[in-house]
Design a protein around this motif. Structure first.
Motif, PDB file in Angstrom:
ATOM      1  N   MET A  30       0.996  -1.153   0.018  1.00  0.00           N
ATOM      2  CA  MET A  30      -0.213   0.040   0.011  1.00  0.00           C
ATOM      3  C   MET A  30       0.826   1.232   0.094  1.00  0.00           C
ATOM      4  N   GLU A  31       0.570   2.285  -0.962  1.00  0.00           N
ATOM      5  CA  GLU A  31       1.358   3.375  -0.982  1.00  0.00           C
ATOM      6  C   GLU A  31       1.155   4.279   0.150  1.00  0.00           C
ATOM      7  N   SER A  32       2.353   4.772   0.688  1.00  0.00           N
ATOM      8  CA  SER A  32       2.121   5.767   1.941  1.00  0.00           C
ATOM      9  C   SER A  32       1.669   7.078   1.485  1.00  0.00           C
ATOM     10  N   ALA A  33       1.091   7.608   2.679  1.00  0.00           N
ATOM     11  CA  ALA A  33       0.468   9.034   2.641  1.00  0.00           C
ATOM     12  C   ALA A  33       1.489   9.996   2.172  1.00  0.00           C
ATOM     13  N   GLY A  34       2.959  10.095   2.383  1.00  0.00           N
ATOM     14  CA  GLY A  34       3.782  10.967   1.702  1.00  0.00           C
ATOM     15  C   GLY A  34       3.612  11.053   0.423  1.00  0.00           C
ATOM     16  N   PRO A  35       3.928   9.832  -0.259  1.00  0.00           N
ATOM     17  CA  PRO A  35       4.131   9.821  -1.950  1.00  0.00           C
ATOM     18  C   PRO A  35       2.876  10.098  -2.347  1.00  0.00           C
ATOM     19  N   ARG A  36       1.577   9.772  -1.666  1.00  0.00           N
ATOM     20  CA  ARG A  36       0.246  10.246  -2.356  1.00  0.00           C
ATOM     21  C   ARG A  36       0.234  11.543  -2.239  1.00  0.00           C
ATOM     22  N   ALA A  37       0.544  12.234  -1.243  1.00  0.00           N
ATOM     23  CA  ALA A  37       0.199  13.790  -1.284  1.00  0.00           C
ATOM     24  C   ALA A  37       1.087  14.343  -2.413  1.00  0.00           C
ATOM     25  N   SER A  38       2.460  13.822  -2.527  1.00  0.00           N
ATOM     26  CA  SER A  38       3.388  14.616  -3.395  1.00  0.00           C
ATOM     27  C   SER A  38       2.845  14.387  -4.686  1.00  0.00           C
ATOM     28  N   ARG A  39       2.448  13.103  -4.853  1.00  0.00           N
ATOM     29  CA  ARG A  39       1.810  13.029  -6.359  1.00  0.00           C
ATOM     30  C   ARG A  39       0.698  13.720  -6.589  1.00  0.00           C
ATOM     31  N   ARG A  40      -0.261  14.079  -5.688  1.00  0.00           N
ATOM     32  CA  ARG A  40      -1.243  14.811  -5.588  1.00  0.00           C
ATOM     33  C   ARG A  40      -0.728  16.413  -6.157  1.00  0.00           C
ATOM     34  N   ALA A  41       0.210  16.801  -5.196  1.00  0.00           N
ATOM     35  CA  ALA A  41       0.780  18.097  -5.444  1.00  0.00           C
ATOM     36  C   ALA A  41       1.378  18.135  -7.035  1.00  0.00           C
ATOM     37  N   GLU A  42       1.958  17.468  -7.456  1.00  0.00           N
ATOM     38  CA  GLU A  42       2.697  17.304  -8.933  1.00  0.00           C
ATOM     39  C   GLU A  42       1.390  17.248  -9.823  1.00  0.00           C
ATOM     40  N   GLN A  43       0.190  16.743  -9.340  1.00  0.00           N
ATOM     41  CA  GLN A  43      -0.779  16.833 -10.546  1.00  0.00           C
ATOM     42  C   GLN A  43      -1.337  18.332 -10.557  1.00  0.00           C
ATOM     43  N   VAL A  44      -1.614  18.894  -9.260  1.00  0.00           N
ATOM     44  CA  VAL A  44      -1.914  20.151  -9.196  1.00  0.00           C
ATOM     45  C   VAL A  44      -1.274  21.261  -9.928  1.00  0.00           C
ATOM     46  N   ALA A  45       0.137  20.931  -9.757  1.00  0.00           N
ATOM     47  CA  ALA A  45       1.014  21.902 -10.381  1.00  0.00           C
ATOM     48  C   ALA A  45       0.946  21.777 -11.737  1.00  0.00           C
ATOM     49  N   GLN A  46       0.870  20.413 -12.424  1.00  0.00           N
ATOM     50  CA  GLN A  46       0.552  20.369 -13.905  1.00  0.00           C
ATOM     51  C   GLN A  46      -0.559  20.986 -14.287  1.00  0.00           C
ATOM     52  N   ASP A  47      -1.840  20.867 -13.474  1.00  0.00           N
ATOM     53  CA  ASP A  47      -2.991  21.690 -13.973  1.00  0.00           C
ATOM     54  C   ASP A  47      -2.883  23.035 -13.983  1.00  0.00           C
ATOM     55  N   MET A  48      -2.004  23.601 -12.918  1.00  0.00           N
ATOM     56  CA  MET A  48      -1.946  25.236 -12.912  1.00  0.00           C
ATOM     57  C   MET A  48      -1.082  25.593 -14.149  1.00  0.00           C
ATOM     58  N   GLY A  49      -0.345  24.603 -14.528  1.00  0.00           N
ATOM     59  CA  GLY A  49       0.550  24.986 -15.908  1.00  0.00           C
ATOM     60  C   GLY A  49      -0.178  25.242 -17.100  1.00  0.00           C
ATOM     61  N   THR A  50      -1.421  24.386 -17.140  1.00  0.00           N
ATOM     62  CA  THR A  50      -2.156  24.488 -18.378  1.00  0.00           C
ATOM     63  C   THR A  50      -2.920  25.529 -18.209  1.00  0.00           C
ATOM     64  N   GLU A  51      -2.967  26.492 -17.218  1.00  0.00           N
ATOM     65  CA  GLU A  51      -3.880  27.563 -16.999  1.00  0.00           C
ATOM     66  C   GLU A  51      -3.016  28.876 -16.913  1.00  0.00           C
ATOM     67  N   GLY A  52      -1.626  28.662 -17.384  1.00  0.00           N
ATOM     68  CA  GLY A  52      -0.604  29.887 -17.334  1.00  0.00           C
ATOM     69  C   GLY A  52      -0.270  30.223 -16.105  1.00  0.00           C
ATOM     70  N   ALA A  56      -5.071  23.931  -4.418  1.00  0.00           N
ATOM     71  CA  ALA A  56      -4.280  23.512  -3.528  1.00  0.00           C
ATOM     72  C   ALA A  56      -4.868  22.838  -2.196  1.00  0.00           C
ATOM     73  N   ARG A  57      -6.101  23.756  -1.840  1.00  0.00           N
ATOM     74  CA  ARG A  57      -6.780  23.782  -0.706  1.00  0.00           C
ATOM     75  C   ARG A  57      -7.709  22.284  -0.952  1.00  0.00           C
ATOM     76  N   HIS A  58      -7.940  22.116  -2.098  1.00  0.00           N
ATOM     77  CA  HIS A  58      -8.999  20.975  -2.415  1.00  0.00           C
ATOM     78  C   HIS A  58      -8.454  20.229  -3.707  1.00  0.00           C
ATOM     79  N   PRO A  59      -7.310  19.620  -3.533  1.00  0.00           N
ATOM     80  CA  PRO A  59      -7.117  19.126  -4.788  1.00  0.00           C
ATOM     81  C   PRO A  59      -7.631  17.637  -5.269  1.00  0.00           C
ATOM     82  N   PRO A  60      -7.824  17.445  -6.502  1.00  0.00           N
ATOM     83  CA  PRO A  60      -8.554  16.490  -6.724  1.00  0.00           C
ATOM     84  C   PRO A  60      -7.708  15.171  -6.713  1.00  0.00           C
ATOM     85  N   PRO A  61      -8.496  14.000  -6.474  1.00  0.00           N
ATOM     86  CA  PRO A  61      -7.786  12.730  -6.349  1.00  0.00           C
ATOM     87  C   PRO A  61      -6.864  12.177  -7.613  1.00  0.00           C
ATOM     88  N   PRO A  62      -5.705  11.740  -7.133  1.00  0.00           N
ATOM     89  CA  PRO A  62      -4.631  11.523  -8.061  1.00  0.00           C
ATOM     90  C   PRO A  62      -5.168  10.397  -9.047  1.00  0.00           C
TER      91      PRO A  62
END
Length: 421
Positions: free
Chosen positions: A1-23, A387-393
């Motif tokens: 089972m994946e730990s909370a740390g990597p999950r949170a990191s992956r979620r943050a990376e996804q949010v950062a990528q989403d922000m990139g598509t919005e300028g 960032a406050r309410h990130p989508p699920p990875p």
């Protein structure tokens, strides 16, 4: 089972990528977690909330008035006329306006205010000195004399007289008279940016000095460059707002964030812009940087009580001190700027944001987030919200899909057993 740390990191990376598509370019995924905690946003003014340029180039804004000493203030914009102006003063104003080579806003308004379709052509230009950031003035040398223009206080300080109705030159013989004249000229300025002009004849020695020396050097004082000028008039210029600024301010305020302005500009100019873009509390009196003790907690008590949202005449170190003081009170601060003078505050902030297209290199280097255009400014609120309410990875989607398939298979198996298959 994946730990909370990597999950949170992956979620943050996804949010950062989403922000990139919005300028919004987020340099590090860890910034996403900090964005979620932002409670205060501090905006620089010029270049972020407004397009007004400090050196009077083509983007300087909309000219709204021209003021001549001892003469009624002209009407604004469409009904521009200099009430009761005499021919001699009118001609002096026209000549001064014609010498503004870069400022179309001033030239066009001056012609309209004087009842002319266009200004007369200026005399041949002999030399134009670079903008002096210390005095906030510029000097142009023409065949028949020179024009000093820029900051009202500096121009008046260089003047020994002013042009009065009828063309007479009235002496400015004391500092008190100079201050009185400055107050009369700027009375009711309403947050406009004012640019003054003065003229003088030049000796051949001074003309050579102006044409061949650097205004940043110390030779100007010895050559008496800032002495003996005659004040002509003053123009009032309203800044053009950054089109996306009102929407950005509203979206951030709707998230419950406190919004402040920290700028090196005049307090009333800063307040006018803050009110125009809709910053809550902008009607409160602006604070001047040199009057604030950023080392004590008093100023932050005022901020927290909603008693100050606009800080003007701020030098770079004071902008950074304001951010640090807010952080010491437990605030998570986002600073949004673009100029080199914003770099210390951008670096000090929990989340530093800079204009990635037009910002100064040192500020872009210091920033955590780059807005790739002014149109991306309103998306800062969306970034905080995500960032406050990130989508699920993405793995959550697969897990949910697998769960549905498994449940469907079990259900099908149960139906088969009941049928005795």
């Amino acid at each position: 089972m994946e730990s909370a740390g990597p999950r949170a990191s992956r979620r943050a990376e996804q949010v950062a990528q989403d922000m990139g598509t919005e300028g919004l370019l987020v340099k590090k995924a860890a910034t996403v977690d900090t964005l979620a905690r932002v409670s205060v946003v501090v905006f620089d003014k010029t270049g972020v909330l407004s397009d007004g340029a400090t050196r009077g180039d083509a983007r300087m804004g909309v000219c709204e008035e021209v003021v001549v000493a001892d003469t009624p203030r002209c009407a604004v914009r469409g009904a521009a006329t200099l009430a009761g102006i005499d021919a001699a003063t009118r001609d002096a104003v026209l000549r001064a306006g014609a010498r503004f080579a870069e400022q179309a806003a001033i030239r066009d308004f001056t012609a309209s205010a004087c009842g002319e379709a266009a200004l007369p052509p200026p005399p041949p230009l002999v030399a134009r000195r670079a903008f002096n950031s210390r005095t906030r003035t510029q000097i142009s040398v023409f065949a028949d004399g020179a024009l000093l223009y820029g900051n009202v206080e500096t121009v008046l300080k260089a003047c020994s007289s002013y042009l009065a109705p009828g063309g007479a030159e009235v002496p400015i013989d004391t500092d008190a008279r100079r201050q009185e004249l400055a107050a009369a000229l700027q009375e009711g300025r309403g947050g406009l940016r004012h640019m003054a002009a003065a003229q003088r004849r030049l000796s051949s020695e001074l003309a050579t000095h102006l044409a061949t020396t650097d205004p940043a050097g110390g030779a100007d004082a010895a050559a008496a460059v800032y002495e003996g000028w005659v004040f002509v008039c003053m123009w009032g210029i309203g800044e053009c707002l950054t089109p996306a600024a009102p929407a950005a301010v509203k979206a951030l305020a709707d998230l419950g964030l406190q919004i402040l302005v920290a700028t090196g500009d005049h307090p009333l100019v800063a307040q006018r812009t803050a009110r125009a873009v809709g910053i809550p509390g902008a009607h409160m009196p602006p604070r001047v940087g040199m009057d604030c003790d950023f080392a004590s907690g008093d100023i932050y008590d005022i901020v927290e009580a909603g008693g100050a949202v606009v800080f003007a005449r701020m030098v770079p170190a004071q902008k950074a001190a304001l951010v640090a003081g807010l952080q010491a009170r437990g605030a998570c601060v986002m600073f949004v700027g673009d100029g080199a003078n914003d770099a210390p505050a951008i670096r000090q902030a929990d989340v530093g944001v800079c204009d990635g297209a037009d910002g100064a290199g040192v500020s872009k280097d210091a920033a955590d987030v780059l807005t790739m255009s002014h149109h991306a400014l309103p998306r800062l609120a969306g970034a905080v919200s995500k960032a406050r309410h990130p989508p699920p990875p993405s793995w959550c989607g697969w897990a949910a899909c697998s769960f549905v398939l498994a449940a469907a298979a079990l259900a099908a198996a149960g139906v088969s057993r009941r049928k005795g298959v």
